[in-house]
Design a protein around this motif. Structure first.
Motif, PDB file in Angstrom:
ATOM      1  N   HIS A  60       0.833  -1.207   0.000  1.00  0.00           N
ATOM      2  CA  HIS A  60       0.000   0.000   0.000  1.00  0.00           C
ATOM      3  C   HIS A  60       0.866   1.256   0.000  1.00  0.00           C
ATOM      4  CE1 HIS A  60      -3.296   2.706   0.782  1.00  0.00           C
ATOM      5  NE2 HIS A  60      -2.629   3.176   1.822  1.00  0.00           N
ATOM      6  N   MET A  61       1.900   1.260   0.838  1.00  0.00           N
ATOM      7  CA  MET A  61       2.788   2.416   0.914  1.00  0.00           C
ATOM      8  C   MET A  61       3.497   2.651  -0.416  1.00  0.00           C
ATOM      9  SD  MET A  61       3.867   4.839   2.729  1.00  0.00           S
ATOM     10  CE  MET A  61       5.174   6.027   2.733  1.00  0.00           C
ATOM     11  N   ALA A  62       3.942   1.570  -1.047  1.00  0.00           N
ATOM     12  CA  ALA A  62       4.630   1.705  -2.336  1.00  0.00           C
ATOM     13  C   ALA A  62       3.687   2.283  -3.389  1.00  0.00           C
ATOM     14  CB  ALA A  62       5.159   0.347  -2.786  1.00  0.00           C
ATOM     15  N   GLY A  67       1.539   7.292  -6.312  1.00  0.00           N
ATOM     16  CA  GLY A  67       0.314   8.015  -6.613  1.00  0.00           C
ATOM     17  C   GLY A  67      -0.836   7.117  -7.034  1.00  0.00           C
ATOM     18  N   ILE A  68      -0.673   5.806  -6.892  1.00  0.00           N
ATOM     19  CA  ILE A  68      -1.713   4.866  -7.301  1.00  0.00           C
ATOM     20  C   ILE A  68      -2.831   4.802  -6.265  1.00  0.00           C
ATOM     21  CG2 ILE A  68      -2.199   2.441  -7.829  1.00  0.00           C
ATOM     22  CD1 ILE A  68       0.737   2.279  -8.829  1.00  0.00           C
ATOM     23  N   SER A  69      -2.482   4.813  -4.986  1.00  0.00           N
ATOM     24  CA  SER A  69      -3.508   4.784  -3.944  1.00  0.00           C
ATOM     25  C   SER A  69      -3.358   6.020  -3.075  1.00  0.00           C
ATOM     26  CB  SER A  69      -3.400   3.513  -3.104  1.00  0.00           C
ATOM     27  OG  SER A  69      -2.356   3.616  -2.175  1.00  0.00           O
ATOM     28  N   PRO A  78       4.574   2.055   5.850  1.00  0.00           N
ATOM     29  CA  PRO A  78       4.795   0.671   5.404  1.00  0.00           C
ATOM     30  C   PRO A  78       4.866  -0.285   6.587  1.00  0.00           C
ATOM     31  CG  PRO A  78       6.869   1.822   5.464  1.00  0.00           C
ATOM     32  CD  PRO A  78       5.803   2.833   5.866  1.00  0.00           C
ATOM     33  N   GLU A  79       4.162   0.056   7.657  1.00  0.00           N
ATOM     34  CA  GLU A  79       4.230  -0.690   8.902  1.00  0.00           C
ATOM     35  C   GLU A  79       2.899  -0.529   9.622  1.00  0.00           C
ATOM     36  OE1 GLU A  79       7.566   1.381  10.486  1.00  0.00           O
ATOM     37  OE2 GLU A  79       6.462   3.241  10.658  1.00  0.00           O
ATOM     38  N   MET A  80       2.707  -1.349  10.653  1.00  0.00           N
ATOM     39  CA  MET A  80       1.461  -1.280  11.413  1.00  0.00           C
ATOM     40  C   MET A  80       1.750  -1.435  12.899  1.00  0.00           C
ATOM     41  SD  MET A  80      -1.029  -3.643   9.034  1.00  0.00           S
ATOM     42  CE  MET A  80      -2.584  -3.063   9.717  1.00  0.00           C
TER      43      MET A  80
END
Length: 143
Positions: A60-62, A67-69, A78-80
């Motif tokens: 998701h981060m990538a 600019g895709i999401s 990039p972590e939770m």
């Protein structure tokens, strides 16, 4: 073909040339035991879900960076944290923390602290490769 008596086998025909060729290629028992331990870690459904969530956070981060999401606000990571994972998986923070501890001890996840919040992410590319190879194997049957 040579006939060799081997303790613990009931095979009467041993292909000595194959055994002798493969024997020096075998990893040390300690390395194979470590590999078996890694697969044990992957054998728990909750841990696999946590690894999947952490991998998806990286993806998701990538895509966010490309600019895709889009994320709401500037808090795309990039972590939770434990709370994020527990809400996502509909589990208690205690059970998520327990499984994260096991994943951390096995060097499959890493963490960093920001104030009082601990963020988790995959330890390295190897974890993604193992996960993706396993998923590809599972998905083969669906094709």
């Amino acid at each position: 073909m040579a006939e060799i008596e081997l303790e613990g086998t009931d095979c009467s025909c041993i292909h000595e040339e194959v055994v002798n060729a493969i024997r020096p290629m075998m990893p040390e028992d300690e390395n194979l035991m470590d590999l078996a331990d890694i697969f044990k870690i992957f054998s728990d459904f909750t841990r696999v879900k946590i690894l999947c969530a952490l991998m998806r956070a990286e993806v998701h981060m990538a895509s966010h960076k490309k600019g895709i999401s889009k994320c709401h606000g500037n808090d795309c990571r990039p972590e939770m944290c434990v709370s994020d994972i527990s809400v996502l998986l509909n589990m208690t923070k205690s059970s998520i923390s327990h499984q994260l501890r096991i994943l951390k001890q096995s060097n499959l996840v890493k963490y960093r602290k920001e104030g009082s919040v601990v963020y988790y992410s995959l330890a390295d590319e190897h974890v993604k490769m193992i996960f993706n190879q396993g998923m590809a194997h599972v998905m083969e049957d669906e094709d």
